[in-house]
Write a protein that holds these residues in place. Structure first.
Motif, short mmCIF file in Angstrom:
data_model
loop_
_atom_site.label_atom_id
_atom_site.label_comp_id
_atom_site.label_asym_id
_atom_site.label_seq_id
_atom_site.Cartn_x
_atom_site.Cartn_y
_atom_site.Cartn_z
N SER A 571 0.81 -1.22 0.00
CA SER A 571 0.00 0.00 0.00
C SER A 571 0.84 1.27 0.00
N THR A 572 2.17 1.15 0.13
CA THR A 572 3.02 2.34 0.16
C THR A 572 3.23 2.92 -1.23
N LEU A 573 2.99 2.12 -2.25
CA LEU A 573 3.19 2.59 -3.62
C LEU A 573 1.95 3.33 -4.10
N GLY A 574 2.14 4.14 -5.13
CA GLY A 574 1.02 4.92 -5.67
C GLY A 574 0.21 4.16 -6.68
N MET A 575 0.43 2.85 -6.81
CA MET A 575 -0.30 2.03 -7.77
C MET A 575 -0.87 0.82 -7.04
N SER A 576 -2.18 0.74 -6.92
CA SER A 576 -2.82 -0.36 -6.19
C SER A 576 -3.15 -1.54 -7.10
N CYS A 607 -3.83 3.78 -10.48
CA CYS A 607 -2.59 4.48 -10.17
C CYS A 607 -2.89 5.91 -9.75
N ARG A 608 -2.53 6.24 -8.50
CA ARG A 608 -2.76 7.59 -7.98
C ARG A 608 -1.62 8.55 -8.33
N ASP A 609 -0.47 8.01 -8.65
CA ASP A 609 0.72 8.80 -8.91
C ASP A 609 0.81 9.12 -10.40
N PRO A 610 0.63 10.39 -10.81
CA PRO A 610 0.65 10.74 -12.24
C PRO A 610 1.96 10.36 -12.93
N LEU A 612 4.04 7.95 -12.08
CA LEU A 612 4.09 6.50 -12.19
C LEU A 612 3.17 6.01 -13.30
N ARG A 613 1.98 6.61 -13.39
CA ARG A 613 1.05 6.24 -14.47
C ARG A 613 1.68 6.52 -15.84
N LYS A 614 2.33 7.67 -15.97
CA LYS A 614 2.97 8.01 -17.23
C LYS A 614 4.04 6.99 -17.59
N SER A 615 4.80 6.56 -16.59
CA SER A 615 5.84 5.57 -16.82
C SER A 615 5.25 4.24 -17.27
N VAL A 616 4.14 3.83 -16.65
CA VAL A 616 3.48 2.58 -17.04
C VAL A 616 2.99 2.66 -18.47
N LEU A 617 2.35 3.77 -18.81
CA LEU A 617 1.82 3.92 -20.17
C LEU A 617 2.94 3.91 -21.20
N GLU A 618 4.07 4.50 -20.87
CA GLU A 618 5.19 4.50 -21.81
C GLU A 618 5.69 3.08 -22.06
N ARG A 619 5.75 2.28 -21.00
CA ARG A 619 6.21 0.90 -21.15
C ARG A 619 5.21 0.06 -21.95
N VAL A 620 3.92 0.25 -21.66
CA VAL A 620 2.90 -0.51 -22.38
C VAL A 620 2.89 -0.13 -23.86
N SER A 621 2.98 1.17 -24.14
CA SER A 621 2.94 1.62 -25.54
C SER A 621 4.21 1.21 -26.29
#
Length: 695
Positions: A571-576, A607-610, A612-621
């Motif tokens: 729960s410490t991370l910004g992505m649940s 993902c609550r952390d903008p 972190l979300r951007k990083s995830v989307l970059e990897r997925v794309s």
């Protein structure tokens, strides 16, 4: 407040007190409270006829006031020559029997067992920081020497953890009984009062050491003692009282619409959580009627996880609708009994007034608000322990629409519903109406007994599950040319099994493999959520990442859709959702390799952390040429729909216009493939897909 020492080290310096008292002069400095505040506890533990050693008396009026009410056997000692001289001069005529002596409290000239009580107001706090506590231990040893059997050391303290730990452990080792009283401010103005409460430590000397420690905490001077087994438990209770006092001071002096302060009220006898109170202030500039200063809102049982009550944005919306300067939102806990609304109000009334906004008149009437005056309804049907996720419970609750729902909740994160299904009567067909949990009025009690209810597999309670199903429209399910083509799905994350069971019940020609890490979750899904695996719906117990790696290594396994619906236990991370490892590039590449040419990767992302979300989307794309996103209303979740094909053939600008017809085809296929005529899927595919956006 400016007269208080800046650092703890100053407290125990003789030079500091010399300068302090010379500057203070004749004006009494009531260290940690005056006689009026302390007299109730003092008279309870110190008899008028007792011979009392007052340790570190200072120029406090306490000894003088005690002398005036009958305590004639007081010996006052202090390290400061200045204060001793001043106090003797001040009392020479009016109180000739009240004496003050310059004596080091660690080396007194008094005989063993010569006093029935020792009174300390702040001296322990002053000494505890010196010489790593050695000075304080010496003082406590000296106090123990001069006290007779049955004698009491009565210490007024702010109970800083290192200080109170030192004293309590010292007397526990000697076999003394230890009791703490927490004294809350009652009549002083909040601006003038300390943020921290004052504690009175009472340690009683026994002839023979106690075989097991006696450790007790009392709230107020007359509060019933609560027994603790270990010193750590007593220290924890001290911290809780201190935190509450700081919170109370903050609330009575400030308002903050963005603070989201909360506290938990526990049952006095059992110590179990009973209520959670969250404070929501109106924003600056809000037009609140003068009379609407303060109100209490009771959340119905079973509704505490709803967006309106569990999220900051939802609570702000609720407070704006209620339109009070301060709204306290009260949630009730599991495994507690609540009889009726009036009883809950009576139980809360003495406590909630501590949380009133600044400037509210003492006689102000505080209204209690609720949804139709209803406490809601909750029934626990099962409880157990998972080695992976800890204690869990399965409960039936009444939703805001009056329907019954079954939930799986892991108590380590009780505010999160792990899985949820709607219940319907075993003897009747399911209702065709769409869920609307927040707007419909609830009935006072369940219409049917929960024992006669069964899970409605055609009703998906989780909005992201509905979207994940709708995304399968892109596979062309329901088109005439695809009538006999099999659809293979790999789902990582079982939960209550609602998503895979829906697909099995209503999607034609589907085979599903579910990967679930926790065997307890599988058993709960089968026993309580209507999950029925067979040769078309299989479950692999194990780690999802390991299963994906194994499938790719084996080869020959291709899926039309791979779905990730996995929660993150950290729960410490910004992505649940999902755990970070599930969206690392090597895993995403393996997922792509396991898809058929028309295959889809469908990811539940929370993902609550903008950043972190951007990083995830970059990897997925970087792995999937086309990504569509569907945000879930009133939640942080979004569903990512990723295509496996080349960008030229799966470009989003070509996909979106064809989705409407694809949605109609899937809707038709779902509605015509129910395993039972009485059951129909409660889902609108076109509505779910209309808000898909290109990432």
């Amino acid at each position: 407040m400016s007269l208080l020492p800046r650092t703890a080290e100053e407290f125990s310096s003789a030079e500091y007190w010399e300068k302090f008292f010379k500057k203070r002069g004749e004006k009494a400095f009531e260290w940690y409270g005056d006689y009026n505040k302390l007299c109730g506890v003092l008279h309870k533990y110190i008899k008028v006829q007792d011979k009392v050693l007052v340790v570190g008396c200072g120029n406090s009026e306490l000894s003088e006031q005690m002398y005036d009410v009958g305590y004639k056997h007081l010996t006052n000692i202090d390290i400061s020559e200045t204060v001793v001289n001043n106090m003797n001069q001040r009392n020479a005529e009016r109180r000739p029997g009240l004496t003050f002596h310059q004596v080091d409290a660690t080396k007194t000239p008094y005989e063993d067992a010569s006093y029935q009580a020792a009174l300390d107001k702040g001296t322990l706090d002053a000494m505890a920081s010196e010489e790593e506590g050695a000075l304080a231990r010496n003082m406590l040893t000296e106090v123990g020497r001069v006290l007779s059997v049955g004698g009491r050391y009565v210490c007024v303290t702010l109970a800083q953890e290192s200080v109170i730990k030192l004293a309590v452990e010292h007397f526990v080792q000697l076999g003394w009984a230890v009791r703490l009283h927490c004294l809350q401010e009652e009549n002083r103005t909040e601006e003038d009062s300390f943020a921290l409460p004052v504690f009175v430590l009472v340690c009683t000397k026994f002839r023979q050491p106690m075989p097991t420690p006696i450790l007790e905490m009392c709230l107020g001077e007359d509060g019933a003692p609560v027994r603790h087994t270990h010193v750590s438990e007593l220290l924890s209770a001290v911290r809780e009282h201190q935190a509450y006092s700081v919170l109370r001071k903050r609330l009575r002096t400030n308002t903050d619409a963005n603070s989201n302060l909360s506290l938990t009220l526990c049952h006095a006898k059992t110590g179990l959580p009973r209520y959670t109170l969250t404070i929501q202030d109106s924003p600056p500039g809000a037009k609140v009627p003068r009379a609407n200063q303060f109100a209490i809102f009771i959340v119905p049982q079973g509704s505490e996880t709803a967006w309106l009550y569990s999220s900051g944005e939802g609570r702000r919306q609720l407070a704006a609708s209620a339109n009070f300067q301060r709204l306290v939102i009260v949630s009730m806990h599991r495994n507690q009994e609540y009889t009726e609304m009036q009883a809950v109000q009576s139980e809360l009334s003495p406590v909630v007034m501590d949380l009133a906004p600044p400037g509210m008149p003492a006689n102000h009437q505080v209204p209690f608000l609720s949804v139709g005056g209803d406490l809601g309804w909750r029934e626990e049907v099962s409880r157990g322990v998972s080695q992976l996720s800890g204690e869990y419970c399965v409960e039936n609750v009444k939703g805001g629409d009056g329907e019954l729902y079954r939930r799986l909740v892991f108590l380590s994160n009780a505010a999160l519903v792990q899985s949820e299904s709607r219940l319907v009567s075993s003897n009747t067909a399911t209702s065709q109406k769409k869920k609307n949990k927040r707007k419909a009025k609830a009935s006072a009690a369940p219409v049917a007994s929960s024992t006669s209810m069964t899970v409605d597999s055609g009703f998906l309670c989780c909005a992201h599950h509905e979207v994940m199903v709708a995304c399968l429209a892109m596979l062309g399910v329901g088109m005439p040319q695809n009538k006999d083509i099999l659809v293979s799905v790999l789902l990582v994350g079982l939960g209550g099994g609602g998503l895979p069971q829906f697909l099995w019940d209503f999607m034609p020609n589907v085979t599903i493999e579910v990967v679930e890490l926790d065997p307890v979750v599988l058993e709960v899904a089968k026993q309580w959520f209507g999950f029925q695996p067979d040769d078309r719906l299989t479950v692999t117990l194990g780690d999802g990442l390991e299963r994906i790696c194994a499938l790719e290594k084996e080869g020959g396994h291709l899926f039309d859709a791979i779905m990730f619906d996995v929660d993150n236990k950290d729960s410490t991370l910004g992505m649940s959702c999902p755990p970070a490892a599930f969206v690392e590039t090597p895993i995403l590449q393996k997922v792509r390799n396991l898809l058929t040419p028309r295959g889809l990767f469908i990811l539940n992302l929370a993902c609550r952390d903008p950043a972190l979300r951007k990083s995830v989307l970059e990897r997925v794309s970087g792995v999937f040429p086309t990504i569509l996103s569907r945000k879930i209303e009133e939640e942080i979740n979004e569903v990512l729909l990723c295509t496996r094909g080349e960008k030229e053939t799966t470009d989003a600008t070509h996909i979106l216009p064809s989705l409407n017809q694809a949605a109609k085809n899937l809707q038709s296929a779902l509605c015509s493939s129910g395993t039972e005529p009485s059951r129909r899927p409660h889902i609108d595919i076109a509505e779910l897909l209309k808000d898909l956006r290109i990432v």
